[in-house]
Design a protein around this motif. Sequence first.
Motif, mmCIF file in Angstrom:
data_model
loop_
_atom_site.group_PDB
_atom_site.id
_atom_site.type_symbol
_atom_site.label_atom_id
_atom_site.label_comp_id
_atom_site.label_asym_id
_atom_site.label_seq_id
_atom_site.Cartn_x
_atom_site.Cartn_y
_atom_site.Cartn_z
ATOM 1 N N VAL A 128 -14.190 18.348 25.982
ATOM 2 C CA VAL A 128 -14.513 18.580 24.586
ATOM 3 C C VAL A 128 -15.049 20.001 24.419
ATOM 4 O O VAL A 128 -15.756 20.523 25.286
ATOM 5 C CB VAL A 128 -15.545 17.552 24.069
ATOM 6 N N ALA A 129 -14.703 20.625 23.294
ATOM 7 C CA ALA A 129 -15.224 21.949 22.950
ATOM 8 C C ALA A 129 -16.428 21.766 22.027
ATOM 9 O O ALA A 129 -16.274 21.512 20.828
ATOM 10 C CB ALA A 129 -14.142 22.791 22.273
ATOM 11 N N ASN A 130 -17.634 21.847 22.604
ATOM 12 C CA ASN A 130 -18.867 21.826 21.804
ATOM 13 C C ASN A 130 -19.156 23.243 21.319
ATOM 14 O O ASN A 130 -19.241 24.175 22.127
ATOM 15 C CB ASN A 130 -20.033 21.307 22.638
ATOM 16 N N SER A 131 -19.311 23.434 19.995
ATOM 17 C CA SER A 131 -19.396 24.793 19.464
ATOM 18 C C SER A 131 -20.779 25.180 18.925
ATOM 19 O O SER A 131 -21.145 26.356 18.964
ATOM 20 C CB SER A 131 -18.355 24.982 18.356
ATOM 21 N N PHE A 132 -21.587 24.212 18.433
ATOM 22 C CA PHE A 132 -22.823 24.580 17.747
ATOM 23 C C PHE A 132 -23.718 23.345 17.653
ATOM 24 O O PHE A 132 -23.240 22.244 17.362
ATOM 25 C CB PHE A 132 -22.483 25.099 16.344
ATOM 26 N N ASP A 133 -25.024 23.528 17.907
ATOM 27 C CA ASP A 133 -25.952 22.398 17.822
ATOM 28 C C ASP A 133 -26.950 22.538 16.685
ATOM 29 O O ASP A 133 -27.962 21.824 16.630
ATOM 30 C CB ASP A 133 -26.693 22.215 19.147
ATOM 31 N N GLY A 134 -26.693 23.479 15.766
ATOM 32 C CA GLY A 134 -27.592 23.695 14.644
ATOM 33 C C GLY A 134 -28.464 24.909 14.805
ATOM 34 O O GLY A 134 -29.016 25.431 13.815
ATOM 35 N N SER A 135 -28.623 25.391 16.039
ATOM 36 C CA SER A 135 -29.463 26.565 16.266
ATOM 37 C C SER A 135 -28.829 27.578 17.206
ATOM 38 O O SER A 135 -29.122 28.764 17.132
ATOM 39 C CB SER A 135 -30.824 26.133 16.832
ATOM 40 N N LYS A 136 -27.953 27.154 18.082
ATOM 41 C CA LYS A 136 -27.371 28.084 19.057
ATOM 42 C C LYS A 136 -25.917 27.722 19.345
ATOM 43 O O LYS A 136 -25.476 26.570 19.164
ATOM 44 C CB LYS A 136 -28.182 28.081 20.354
#
Length: 669
Positions: free
Chosen positions: A602-610
């Motif tokens: 999976v391509a995780n792109s953003f967690d809300g802060s970084k």
Amino acid sequence: MSALLLFWAVLHSAMYSNLARRHIPCTDLKPQNLLSEITEGPRTLLNGFRMVQERGVRGLRLSQDANTVHFPASLIFKICNYFPAEFSIVVTLKVNYLPSKKNEYIFTLLQENSNQLLVGLRISSDKLHFEFSPASPPDSHRKRVTFRHLYLADRRWHTLSLAVTTNIVSLTVDCCPPIDVFLDIPFPEHLNTASSRFYIGSRKRRKGLFTGLLRQLVLLPGSDATRRICPHPNPQLAALSIPKLLTEIPLKPTDVAKHPYETEVKVTVGSHPSCTETETSRLWFDVINKGLFICDGKTWVSILQAKERLDYLEDYQNLVTNSETLDVEVFEIPDTGLFAATANKKPWPGSTIFKWSDGKFEPYQNITTYEAQAWKHFFIGPQVFLAVANFEKNERNQEYSVIYRWSRRKLRFVLHQKLATHSARDWEAFRIGGETYIAVANHREGDNHNIDSIIYKWNPSTRLFERNQTIPTSGAYDWEFFTIGPYSFLVVANTFNGTSTRIHSRIYIQLGGMFRLFQSIPTFGATDWEVFRVRERVFLAVANSQSYETGSLNQVNPFNINSTIYELNITAQMFVKFQDIPTNSAVDWEFFTVGDDSFLVVANSFDGSKFFLNSVIYRWQGHESFVPVHRLPTYGCTDWEKFNTADGSYLIYSSAKERISKVLKLKTY
């Protein structure tokens, strides 16, 4: 006395005439495996073919001597000498390439004395021709039925079922909906096969010799074979009757070692040795990979080999791009090489096409794009196309996406066609019934996200794509095409309807030449669909990017949400939830295999802060579903692609936050 003889002569003539008019099941209505006659018959034609394994499947490649692979029709028609008036021909073949004006015969039935063609099947680069003689000799005029726009020479296996009745010839390709052609001259009821011979892969001469692989060639009298082989979990290899020689994989030593026990068995140990006719039946033990192989006169066939397992991934190459990259498309051009097209944000110097050279990707061609979102490559016959989805307008305030064509003369991609799009996010290319389509995901027009996305169809006459169907979408982000048995599906990832990302994405099925709604699935800012199979099970994974609704107060992080895997439930005829996986604004899934293991990354792109996050590789664990096995540090990751070279297997990911995409090499044990 003469009157009595005349009476019996007339009576005998009438009886014979009546008998000729009756339908005689010349082969007892059983499938007649024509390939078995040359591989398992009383006079096996060992010099007429070679056994070749491609894509894990065996087929027969004919020798250059076209006169060796034939047998008398009397071996098939044992009860009478008439070809059945109704029948099916089932063929499984693989053709790498055919020049535009070349024809190759799959089989023919010829009169021995005159060489007149009674029945034949031949293939060209974009057509399939069925030929027959409307009457018995000496009538030499033959009828030809042509199925056009069939691009079977695409380096893939295909199964064809040709059903013939009196007035109709019906063709089914890979269990897709059939194509019917009405005959102006009916197939003869009494086609005499006396003194005729079947020629496999030729017409008794070298010209037109079939150069591909044949795995199945079956004659089934009196029935439509399609119902016997379809639906099938792997329609390209749907089987009615396969010669035993092609089904025994892997080879067993007892199948090959036919010598007395005193015979010396030669085993080679070490690096990859040569395998020629002189080394036939020689064994080779591969010390490094712990495998045992046997030479079949051309290639090394695995007898026993340790399964490859994924160990870890190592940084292999930092791919410097012109600007931030939103997508990577990896593809191969036959006889030219491996390429990777990066969808870059800035219009100048645009997006780059890289070519694999000396073990790494090197810049090959720059193409001006406008905040490119995705590339999609596809084939139409031997021609290679590459479509880019442009998100923004050009400097003249024009908004369009572009299809490029590979020029064999210039060895570059050249402009082929421009199509008006609206903040296009993705292209999907696919083939149904021998025809080529492309679907664009239109994301928004101005501030309006609820607009139509469009399916285009290739017109062979104009050599252009023309609008075929519009489908209402909401912030469309991705299309994914897949087939299940004879049915074709398109699933769209709907991201935003103007007020909320909590909307339905939709699966469509093609019925009656149009895509119609099959199922709606609730998603949360869906950005990608990935279809994959684990053994006989069919799955769909959605990448959910965020949970957002205008005016609502989110008490939890909207970017840390589950993405979901759905499985096809055959009984319910719908996809049902199989597994939720926690993700951080996921934008892509990629499925791949290593040995017997299946993986999803999976391509995780953003967690809300970084944007510095771990993207995760999950491995299929059966009843445990998919479990995380590798965590890969990524920065603004937007896309994963897996590819193979002669030196190994690799993963490449794109970054929407920096000018570097990374290539990782899969290390196995």
